[in-house]
Structure formats: structure tokens, C-alpha cells
Design a protein around this motif. Structure first.
Motif, PDB file in Angstrom:
ATOM      1  N   VAL A   1       1.188  -1.138   0.129  1.00 22.08           N
ATOM      2  CA  VAL A   1      -0.119  -0.097   0.078  1.00 22.08           C
ATOM      3  C   VAL A   1       0.890   1.345  -0.035  1.00 22.08           C
ATOM      4  CG1 VAL A   1      -1.787   1.224   1.343  1.00 22.08           C
ATOM      5  CG2 VAL A   1      -1.682  -1.113   1.194  1.00 22.08           C
ATOM      6  N   GLU A   2       2.014   1.238   0.946  1.00 23.13           N
ATOM      7  CA  GLU A   2       2.893   2.423   0.910  1.00 23.13           C
ATOM      8  C   GLU A   2       3.547   2.572  -0.249  1.00 23.13           C
ATOM      9  OE1 GLU A   2       2.178   0.879   4.758  1.00 23.13           O
ATOM     10  OE2 GLU A   2       2.556  -0.055   2.905  1.00 23.13           O
ATOM     11  N   ASN A   3       3.805   1.371  -1.113  1.00 24.61           N
ATOM     12  CA  ASN A   3       4.653   1.500  -2.482  1.00 24.61           C
ATOM     13  C   ASN A   3       3.818   2.077  -3.489  1.00 24.61           C
ATOM     14  OD1 ASN A   3       6.750   0.533  -4.355  1.00 24.61           O
ATOM     15  ND2 ASN A   3       4.854  -0.198  -5.320  1.00 24.61           N
ATOM     16  N   ALA A   4       2.299   1.845  -3.523  1.00 17.64           N
ATOM     17  CA  ALA A   4       1.524   2.337  -4.436  1.00 17.64           C
ATOM     18  C   ALA A   4       1.238   3.850  -4.065  1.00 17.64           C
ATOM     19  CB  ALA A   4      -0.200   1.850  -4.174  1.00 17.64           C
ATOM     20  N   ALA A   5       1.213   4.461  -2.829  1.00 17.82           N
ATOM     21  CA  ALA A   5       1.259   5.768  -2.592  1.00 17.82           C
ATOM     22  C   ALA A   5       2.704   6.320  -3.106  1.00 17.82           C
ATOM     23  CB  ALA A   5       1.108   6.151  -1.088  1.00 17.82           C
ATOM     24  N   ASP A   6       3.882   5.911  -2.868  1.00 16.58           N
ATOM     25  CA  ASP A   6       5.029   6.357  -3.073  1.00 16.58           C
ATOM     26  C   ASP A   6       5.255   6.611  -4.646  1.00 16.58           C
ATOM     27  OD1 ASP A   6       7.813   7.338  -2.645  1.00 16.58           O
ATOM     28  OD2 ASP A   6       8.265   5.326  -3.325  1.00 16.58           O
ATOM     29  N   ILE A   7       5.155   5.626  -5.315  1.00 14.25           N
ATOM     30  CA  ILE A   7       5.138   5.405  -6.826  1.00 14.25           C
ATOM     31  C   ILE A   7       4.053   6.225  -7.535  1.00 14.25           C
ATOM     32  CG2 ILE A   7       5.537   3.931  -8.791  1.00 14.25           C
ATOM     33  CD1 ILE A   7       8.033   3.745  -6.938  1.00 14.25           C
ATOM     34  N   GLY A   8       3.137   6.411  -7.134  1.00 15.61           N
ATOM     35  CA  GLY A   8       2.091   7.153  -7.703  1.00 15.61           C
ATOM     36  C   GLY A   8       2.305   8.500  -7.507  1.00 15.61           C
ATOM     37  N   GLU A   9       2.930   8.933  -6.285  1.00 15.41           N
ATOM     38  CA  GLU A   9       3.275  10.509  -6.059  1.00 15.41           C
ATOM     39  C   GLU A   9       4.314  10.965  -6.626  1.00 15.41           C
ATOM     40  OE1 GLU A   9       3.614  13.652  -2.174  1.00 15.41           O
ATOM     41  OE2 GLU A   9       3.227  11.416  -1.953  1.00 15.41           O
ATOM     42  N   ARG A  10       5.377  10.215  -6.669  1.00 18.09           N
ATOM     43  CA  ARG A  10       6.909  10.439  -6.836  1.00 18.09           C
ATOM     44  C   ARG A  10       7.288  10.132  -8.309  1.00 18.09           C
ATOM     45  NH1 ARG A  10      11.549   7.600  -6.524  1.00 18.09           N
ATOM     46  NH2 ARG A  10      10.405   6.044  -5.272  1.00 18.09           N
ATOM     47  N   VAL A  11       6.520   9.019  -9.255  1.00 15.85           N
ATOM     48  CA  VAL A  11       6.927   8.919 -10.465  1.00 15.85           C
ATOM     49  C   VAL A  11       5.729   8.757 -11.440  1.00 15.85           C
ATOM     50  CG1 VAL A  11       8.136   6.853 -11.694  1.00 15.85           C
ATOM     51  CG2 VAL A  11       8.705   7.039  -9.251  1.00 15.85           C
ATOM     52  N   LEU A  12       4.484   8.029 -11.081  1.00 21.64           N
ATOM     53  CA  LEU A  12       3.532   8.002 -12.183  1.00 21.64           C
ATOM     54  C   LEU A  12       2.987   9.269 -12.250  1.00 21.64           C
ATOM     55  CD1 LEU A  12       2.438   5.752 -13.732  1.00 21.64           C
ATOM     56  CD2 LEU A  12       0.929   4.923 -12.232  1.00 21.64           C
ATOM     57  N   GLY A  13       2.241   9.863 -11.109  1.00 19.86           N
ATOM     58  CA  GLY A  13       1.464  11.041 -11.311  1.00 19.86           C
ATOM     59  C   GLY A  13       2.605  12.065 -12.109  1.00 19.86           C
ATOM     60  N   PRO A  14       3.725  12.376 -11.669  1.00 17.80           N
ATOM     61  CA  PRO A  14       4.323  13.476 -12.220  1.00 17.80           C
ATOM     62  C   PRO A  14       4.776  13.109 -13.786  1.00 17.80           C
ATOM     63  CG  PRO A  14       5.360  13.026 -10.209  1.00 17.80           C
ATOM     64  CD  PRO A  14       4.245  12.056 -10.296  1.00 17.80           C
ATOM     65  N   GLY A  15       4.832  11.673 -13.803  1.00 19.36           N
ATOM     66  CA  GLY A  15       5.461  11.558 -15.158  1.00 19.36           C
ATOM     67  C   GLY A  15       4.172  11.538 -15.963  1.00 19.36           C
ATOM     68  N   LEU A  16       3.082  11.047 -15.769  1.00 17.18           N
ATOM     69  CA  LEU A  16       1.802  11.233 -16.619  1.00 17.18           C
ATOM     70  C   LEU A  16       1.437  12.884 -17.124  1.00 17.18           C
ATOM     71  CD1 LEU A  16      -0.372   8.603 -14.878  1.00 17.18           C
ATOM     72  CD2 LEU A  16       0.603   8.620 -17.233  1.00 17.18           C
ATOM     73  N   ARG A  17       1.788  13.776 -15.992  1.00 15.82           N
ATOM     74  CA  ARG A  17       1.670  15.095 -16.053  1.00 15.82           C
ATOM     75  C   ARG A  17       2.593  15.510 -17.103  1.00 15.82           C
ATOM     76  NH1 ARG A  17      -0.525  14.629 -10.519  1.00 15.82           N
ATOM     77  NH2 ARG A  17       1.541  14.873  -9.915  1.00 15.82           N
ATOM     78  N   GLU A  18       3.714  15.176 -17.170  1.00 13.11           N
ATOM     79  CA  GLU A  18       4.766  15.652 -17.931  1.00 13.11           C
ATOM     80  C   GLU A  18       4.447  15.289 -19.276  1.00 13.11           C
ATOM     81  OE1 GLU A  18       8.046  16.000 -20.537  1.00 13.11           O
ATOM     82  OE2 GLU A  18       7.062  14.097 -19.823  1.00 13.11           O
ATOM     83  N   LEU A  19       3.697  14.139 -19.504  1.00 15.27           N
ATOM     84  CA  LEU A  19       3.520  13.722 -20.948  1.00 15.27           C
ATOM     85  C   LEU A  19       2.284  14.493 -21.163  1.00 15.27           C
ATOM     86  CD1 LEU A  19       3.027   9.910 -20.650  1.00 15.27           C
ATOM     87  CD2 LEU A  19       4.855  11.261 -21.482  1.00 15.27           C
ATOM     88  N   ALA A  20       1.465  14.989 -20.527  1.00 13.67           N
ATOM     89  CA  ALA A  20       0.427  15.911 -20.832  1.00 13.67           C
ATOM     90  C   ALA A  20       0.750  17.185 -21.375  1.00 13.67           C
ATOM     91  CB  ALA A  20      -0.578  15.824 -19.414  1.00 13.67           C
ATOM     92  N   SER A  21       1.917  17.553 -20.754  1.00 12.38           N
ATOM     93  CA  SER A  21       2.299  18.805 -21.026  1.00 12.38           C
ATOM     94  C   SER A  21       3.095  18.881 -22.570  1.00 12.38           C
ATOM     95  CB  SER A  21       3.574  19.270 -20.057  1.00 12.38           C
ATOM     96  OG  SER A  21       4.618  18.574 -20.423  1.00 12.38           O
ATOM     97  N   ARG A  22       3.206  17.951 -23.073  1.00 17.61           N
ATOM     98  CA  ARG A  22       3.914  17.551 -24.455  1.00 17.61           C
ATOM     99  C   ARG A  22       3.110  16.997 -25.368  1.00 17.61           C
ATOM    100  NH1 ARG A  22       7.167  14.058 -24.861  1.00 17.61           N
ATOM    101  NH2 ARG A  22       7.317  13.133 -22.808  1.00 17.61           N
ATOM    102  N   HIS A  23       1.757  16.345 -25.177  1.00 26.40           N
ATOM    103  CA  HIS A  23       0.864  15.776 -26.094  1.00 26.40           C
ATOM    104  C   HIS A  23      -0.264  16.370 -26.177  1.00 26.40           C
ATOM    105  CE1 HIS A  23       3.347  12.218 -26.942  1.00 26.40           C
ATOM    106  NE2 HIS A  23       3.599  12.317 -25.771  1.00 26.40           N
ATOM    107  N   PRO A  24      -0.813  17.029 -27.074  1.00 31.96           N
ATOM    108  CA  PRO A  24      -1.871  18.024 -27.170  1.00 31.96           C
ATOM    109  C   PRO A  24      -3.402  17.120 -27.185  1.00 31.96           C
ATOM    110  CG  PRO A  24      -0.781  17.680 -29.563  1.00 31.96           C
ATOM    111  CD  PRO A  24      -0.007  17.042 -28.384  1.00 31.96           C
TER     112      PRO A  24
END
Length: 445
Positions: free
Chosen positions: A333-356
Motif C-alpha cells: 500500500v505504501e509502495n502504491a502511494a510512493d510510486i504514484g506520488e513520486r513517479v507515475l503521477g508526475p510522469g503522466l503530467r509531464e506527458l500531458a504537457s507535451r501531447h496535445p
């Protein structure tokens, strides 16, 4: 690459004999899966795919977790099945472990075979407890495919099954990106959505309403995370009018959002919680209802008119015991929170900034959705509500070609991998999505 002989045989028999859910049968070309481990599956052509769908958002602990597989085998060697009116070790221990993690006093557990019948029984309990019949739920929701559950559902899968006679009423929940209330920020959306719900209750008649059913975080409908103030407002409305608050945690529960139950994000205690999927990662079918002390007391001396032959099936509950213990011991459960907050969420938002083609990114933990659009300014979806499009079909194909198994619904691509996802696996998935989204970008204006 061609299918292996075993996979070809499985495909042939499937197309000859298997009737698939939610599908026009003649149009299907199902993928054959032959094996899986951790966050990966292998198809009939030998391709290894990173599972960003968790099958149907249920393999929270990953595929073939050795402790869960061993627990099922051990239980099968000891007691494969038992009638539900007998006590048995696996069911008792599973109930204890679940009750330890539910909020408040939801300490009594009724086991079902899955999420839809958990909703069926939660609604039945609420109706019997209150002596009322109507059930309110939001549009853009999914609660299951059985008769009551599909009518509580607020997406197009309800339409063909909705005859207007099941006592269900729908309302608009908060969803700022596609606001029904012309809101400009989350605070305004929360305020206006609560006012709308209060007005709906008033006009339907508070004394006629047994329950409000809400996914703590809507899943298939789009992973629209509500504010704590909204959920607390729903709790207050339920308390004011004597309405049972049912939190549907079938998809959002057991680590998916980075907490044991998604409702914990909002500092709210519902009256009933429905669960399934992640409770044992679907290794053996299992669902249930966690019941508050007040509602459990209703049935202390009054017979509850419902049950299932396989309620608390020992193979399923043994899998739940092993799953919950492994999740606790391994910090999943802690891994889901950590990877989501630190890697997956930021990574998806970075994709959004480059893909129309990405209009919005929403989510938390291992529970994310990308809203795909033809134009960011107008928010025109890449596929119609309730349907699909060539653009979405090509996007799925691009994901598969890149080595990723996606989850899509209408115009959305969901990133919902197992909660055991590692940082390197998250980055692998993000890289594949980066390439695949160029296909969607080609459809933007």
C-alpha cells in the motif's frame, strides 16, 4: 508472430463456445493470455506485456504472488469448500483482517462472490434498515452488472437494462473538467455539487431515500477524485436525513489509491463499504460488505433475508488472508502511494504537457486517468461518451505494439498497474505511453 498451438486451440474453442460479457459476440478477437508474473503478462504469441490495466483493476498484489498461490494450494489440500452456515478458519481470519482496516465501527463482514452482489446486498441492507426504497447514485459511475447494481450504475451500460422501476435516482457528482455547474475551481464545484445533491434529496423526498451509493473515487467512469469537503458534505446530508451512506470500494479499495480504503483520503466514515477485486487480487472470486455496528444491530434478532452458497468460500478467503498479510508485510500500500506520488503521477503530467491529445490527468496512488481530446480548448473527446473511435483503437494498438497492456474506456486511457509496480517499471510504462500518444496526437486539431 503466430499463436502457439496451445494458444491457437484456446482461441478456437473460445470463439466456438464462450459468450463474453459487454460484447457483440461476432466482433470479438480476444487476446489469448498464457501466463503472468508480477506486473507482466505473456500472450499467445509469446509477447511479454507490462500490465497497466491490472486485468480489470484488480490484481493489486500483482500476478502469481507466491504467498497467495501457496495459500490457495494449502487451503485446497485441507478444505476446498464449506457451506456458509459453518464457521471456518479462513473466513474468520479474513473477516478479522478486513475489519482491522475499515474505518470507524464497520467491524462486521458479509462475504459475497464479487462486487456486483456486494452492491446488491448493501442496498438490500440499507432498504431493510431504513424501511425506505429509493437509492441515489451519481452519473458517471459503475457499480456492477446485476439487476440492482446496473441500475445504480450511472454510465451507458445501464441503458439497455434500465426500465425505470428499480427505485434508483441519479445526480451529478463533482467533475470540474466537465462541470455540470459552470464552476471555475474545485471549491466552487464542491459547493455547487453539494447544493445540487441537497436539492435532489429535497425534491425526491428525504423520507423515501434509503441510501446514497458513491464510489469513493469513481473508477471506470474516469477517476475523478472528489474533495474531502464534498465527501464530508455527503456524510452530513445522509446524517441529516437518516440516509445510509454506502461507499463503493470495489475498485478503489485495498491499496489502489495508496491507502487501504480510498475513503480514508476524505476523513469520512460511511455506514457500509462494498469491496471485491483487490481484497485478494481476484485470484479466487470474492467480494463483501463491511457493516457498521448500527446496521449490524438491525439484524441481531431479525433474519437477514439473503445469502449465497459460496459466501466466504475458503479458497477465496484464504487468498484474502494471504493477500492482506503480504500487502502489510511488504509495504505494498505504501509502495502504491510512493510510486504514484513520486513517479507515475508526475510522469503522466509531464506527458500531458507535451501531447496535445491529453486534456487532463487525474488520480492518485496506482489509479490514474488521461482524458484524451481532439482539442484542449474545447475539450472535445477523442471518442464519444459511451463509445469508441478509430483514434482510440489505434492508440490501444500502439500501446500493445510497444509492450504495454492498457485500460481504456470511451475517450480515456487509464494507468492502473498493480500496486507492486517498481520505479523502473513505471518509467518503462511511461516511455511506452509517450510513444503511443503520438498516435492520438495525430487526431488533434
Amino acid at each position: 508472430m503466430a499463436l502457439s498451438p496451445e494458444a491457437a486451440r484456446a482461441y478456437e474453442l473460445d470463439r466456438k463456445h464462450v459468450f463474453h460479457s459487454w460484447s457483440a459476440q461476432a466482433t470479438l478477437t480476444p487476446t489469448v493470455l498464457t501466463s503472468a508474473e508480477g506486473c507482466y503478462v505473456t500472450d499467445g504469441e509469446g509477447n511479454r506485456l507490462l500490465d497497466f490495466s491490472s486485468m480489470l483493476v484488480n490484481t493489486n498484489i500483482g500476478h502469481q504472488h507466491p504467498k497467495v498461490v501457496a495459500a490457495i494450494a494449502e487451503q485446497a489440500a485441507k478444505l476446498c469448500t464449506v457451506a456458509p452456515h459453518f464457521a471456518n478458519e479462513a473466513r474468520s481470519e479474513a473477516a478479522r483482517l478486513i475489519a482491522e482496516r475499515t474505518p470507524g465501527d464497520l467491524d462486521t463482514i458479509f462475504f459475497t462472490n464479487g462486487g456486483a452482489d456486494a452492491i446488491e446486498h448493501a442496498v438490500r441492507m440499507a432498504r431493510l434498515h431504513t424501511g425506505r426504497y429509493k437509492v441515489l447514485s451519481r452519473y458517471r459511475s459503475y457499480h456492477g452488472g446485476t439487476e440492482t447494481a446496473v441500475n445504480v450504475t450511472g454510465d451507458p451500460r445501464r441503458w439497455a437494462n434500465d426500465h425505470g422501476n428499480t427505485g434508483t435516482v441519479h445526480f451529478f457528482g463533482p467533475f470540474l473538467y466537465r462541470s455540470e455547474f459552470h464552476s471555475v475551481d474545485e471549491a466552487q464545484e464542491t459547493e455547487r455539487a453539494l447544493a445540487h445533491l441537497a436539492r435532489t434529496i429535497e425534491l425526491e423526498g428525504p423520507s423515501t431515500i434509503a441510501a446514497i451509493v458513491l464510489e469513493s473515487v469513481p473508477g471506470t467512469a474516469g477517476i475523478m477524485v472528489p474533495t474531502p469537503e464534498y465527501m464530508q458534505g455527503v456524510r452530513e446530508l445522509c446524517d441529516r436525513h437518516g440516509i445510509v451512506f454506502i461507499a463503493d470500494e470495489v475498485m478503489a479499495g485495498f491499496g489502489r489509491t495508496g491507502k487501504w480504503f480510498a475513503i480514508e483520503h476524505f476523513d469520512v466514515v460511511p455506514d457500509l463499504i462494498t469491496f471485491a477485486k483487490g481484497v485478494n487480487s481476484g485470484y479466487v472470486p470474492l467480494g463483501g460488505v463491511a457493516i457498521s455496528a448500527e446496521i449490524a444491530a438491525t439484524f441481531a434478532d431479525r433474519v437477514y433475508p439473503g445469502g449465497l452458497t459460496y459466501s466466504g468460500h475458503p479458497l477465496a478467503t484464504a487468498a484474502a488472508v494471504a493477500t492482506i498479510n503480504a500487502m502489510a508485510d511488504e509495504g505494498i500500500v505504501e509502495n502504491a502511494a510512493d510510486i504514484g506520488e513520486r513517479v507515475l503521477g508526475p510522469g503522466l503530467r509531464e506527458l500531458a504537457s507535451r501531447h496535445p491529445s491529453v486534456g487532463e490527468v487525474r488520480g492518485l496512488g496506482m489509479f490514474w486517468a488521461l482524458e484524451l481530446v481532439r482539442e484542449q480548448a474545447t475539450k472535445e473527446p477523442l471518442a464519444p461518451y459511451g463509445g469508441t473511435s478509430p483514434a482510440m483503437g489505434e492508440l490501444v494498438a500502439a500501446c500493445r505494439a510497444g509492450g504495454l497492456l492498457p485500460f481504456v474506456n470511451f475517450n480515456r486511457l487509464h494507468a492502473v498497474p498493480p500496486c507492486v509496480l517498481t520505479e523502473s517499471e513505471a518509467k518503462e510504462g511511461l516511455a511506452i505511453l509517450d510513444q503511443a500518444l503520438t498516435v492520438a496526437d495525430a487526431y488533434t486539431s
